[in-house]
Motif scaffolding. Sequence first.
Motif, short mmCIF file in Angstrom:
data_model
loop_
_atom_site.label_atom_id
_atom_site.label_comp_id
_atom_site.label_asym_id
_atom_site.label_seq_id
_atom_site.Cartn_x
_atom_site.Cartn_y
_atom_site.Cartn_z
N LEU A 154 50.69 4.22 33.50
CA LEU A 154 51.63 5.31 33.22
C LEU A 154 51.48 6.45 34.23
O LEU A 154 52.47 7.04 34.68
CB LEU A 154 51.42 5.85 31.80
CG LEU A 154 52.23 5.18 30.69
CD1 LEU A 154 52.00 3.68 30.61
CD2 LEU A 154 51.94 5.83 29.34
N GLY A 155 50.23 6.74 34.61
CA GLY A 155 50.01 7.78 35.60
C GLY A 155 50.64 7.45 36.93
O GLY A 155 51.23 8.32 37.59
N GLY A 156 50.51 6.21 37.35
CA GLY A 156 51.14 5.78 38.60
C GLY A 156 52.65 5.89 38.54
O GLY A 156 53.30 6.42 39.46
N GLN A 157 53.24 5.37 37.45
CA GLN A 157 54.70 5.42 37.34
C GLN A 157 55.18 6.88 37.23
O GLN A 157 56.29 7.21 37.64
CB GLN A 157 55.19 4.64 36.11
CG GLN A 157 54.51 3.34 35.76
CD GLN A 157 54.39 2.30 36.86
OE1 GLN A 157 54.31 2.64 38.03
NE2 GLN A 157 54.32 1.02 36.47
N GLY A 158 54.33 7.73 36.67
CA GLY A 158 54.71 9.13 36.51
C GLY A 158 54.93 9.87 37.81
O GLY A 158 55.59 10.93 37.83
N THR A 159 54.39 9.35 38.91
CA THR A 159 54.62 10.01 40.19
C THR A 159 56.10 10.02 40.56
O THR A 159 56.54 10.87 41.34
CB THR A 159 53.79 9.34 41.31
OG1 THR A 159 54.12 7.94 41.39
CG2 THR A 159 52.30 9.48 41.03
N VAL A 160 56.88 9.09 40.01
CA VAL A 160 58.33 9.13 40.21
C VAL A 160 58.89 10.43 39.64
O VAL A 160 59.77 11.07 40.24
CB VAL A 160 59.02 7.92 39.53
CG1 VAL A 160 60.54 8.01 39.67
CG2 VAL A 160 58.52 6.60 40.12
N GLY A 161 58.38 10.85 38.48
CA GLY A 161 58.85 12.07 37.86
C GLY A 161 58.56 13.30 38.71
O GLY A 161 59.40 14.22 38.82
N LEU A 162 57.37 13.35 39.32
CA LEU A 162 57.04 14.47 40.19
C LEU A 162 58.00 14.55 41.37
O LEU A 162 58.46 15.63 41.76
CB LEU A 162 55.60 14.34 40.70
CG LEU A 162 54.49 14.35 39.65
CD1 LEU A 162 53.13 14.19 40.34
CD2 LEU A 162 54.52 15.61 38.81
N GLU A 163 58.33 13.40 41.94
CA GLU A 163 59.24 13.35 43.07
C GLU A 163 60.65 13.79 42.67
O GLU A 163 61.34 14.49 43.42
CB GLU A 163 59.26 11.95 43.67
CG GLU A 163 57.95 11.57 44.34
CD GLU A 163 57.92 10.11 44.80
OE1 GLU A 163 59.01 9.49 44.86
OE2 GLU A 163 56.82 9.60 45.08
N ILE A 164 61.07 13.40 41.47
CA ILE A 164 62.40 13.81 40.98
C ILE A 164 62.50 15.32 40.92
O ILE A 164 63.49 15.92 41.37
CB ILE A 164 62.68 13.18 39.60
CG1 ILE A 164 62.92 11.67 39.75
CG2 ILE A 164 63.89 13.85 38.93
CD1 ILE A 164 63.03 10.93 38.42
N LEU A 165 61.49 15.99 40.37
CA LEU A 165 61.52 17.44 40.24
C LEU A 165 61.56 18.13 41.61
O LEU A 165 62.17 19.20 41.76
CB LEU A 165 60.31 17.94 39.45
CG LEU A 165 60.28 17.59 37.96
CD1 LEU A 165 59.02 18.16 37.31
CD2 LEU A 165 61.53 18.11 37.24
#
Length: 403
Positions: A154-165
């Motif tokens: 989940l932490g790895g996939q969450g980096t997509v969210g950081l990039e989106i912001l």
Amino acid sequence: MAPVSVEAIEQTRQLLEPVIRLTPMESSRPLSERVGGPVYLKCENLQRTGSFKIRGAYTRLSRLSADEKAAGVVAASAGNHAQGVALAAQLLGIEATVFMPVGASIAKLQATRAYGATVHLVGNTLDEAIDHAKEYIAEHGGVMVHPFDHEDILGGQGTVGLEILEQVPDVRTVVVALGGGGLISGIAAAIKPQRPDVTIVGVQAAQAAAWPGSLEAGKPVRLTQMSTLADGIAVGEPSALTYAHVSDLVDEVITVDEDELARAMVLLLERAKLVVEPAGVAGVASVLANPEHFEPPVVVVLSGGNIDPLLMVHVAEHGLVSAGRFLSLRLEISDRPGSLARLLALIGGLGASVVDLEQSRLGSGLPLGDVEVALRLECRGREHRDEVVRSLADAGYRVLSAG
């Protein structure tokens, strides 16, 4: 069960920086016109291995102990997680064994093997492949790398969210394909603590939708059967970990049907020049089906682009039919010289193109002196298709079927 923290996802991003690509954020004019505001596509189909999965897989494998790495890793996947694990294992010098359903995409199977993993084809669903992987570990050892049931994933996939912001700072709605929930859990964990005003929407294939029933029941519930082209999100049961994240952080889960998935694939091929697999277009399909439902600016995550070319042709054709771009007709004409030429001239005058044609005198219900003609036409859309059928009937032709 506490969600993965933003701080943990930030640390993971530093770990992944030399490994993954910062995937592009492309604006979509056709979707923006429908929604009435900006719509962007987060192109994880252009990530290494063709999907977001390398983010979670590399994170998980890199944090194994020396003994765990020496024992090797075992994974189960319909294809994208398999490729992510295989590449991560190759980069880290770890032996990887992967279990995939018998019907897994040939393209995904070949790519997984090309990254150096040993692949076993077992069962008909991802859940059955996971069961076989667990049996293998019990007998031979190794570390299970689950496609979504681990904090590092989940932490790895969450980096997509950081990039989106960072790429769309004023984003109001994020739309994510939803299978087991690893991607949307990570994205939500990255975005919601920082931007609680952002609406996060998960999208499932209607014929493989475990989440609506699970959320209604208040716990993960396993589906008894699934049938969808979107194999990448055909997961029969969420995990307790992803259920906790989705139920707490995701605002809404909706479903799309197979026709909507096919139309979304065609739109991206034709207008965005992007190859995206059926699971990867779920978010686009939902925006196409209900554009007024999403507050702009909207970011839609294209989660993967790994599709067998033959399946792509089949789905694209299905999408064109669904969009009214193809018309299959059966009609009767007189069996006299010039009859077929007059029919084709009428069709040409209506602006339709003949893709193929077949005629037969052997239909059991045909009047003596008539022939049955089967045509497949290329049209400009639903209105044009209906106009062609109506004009043929008005011209005196007996239309036996049109679809």
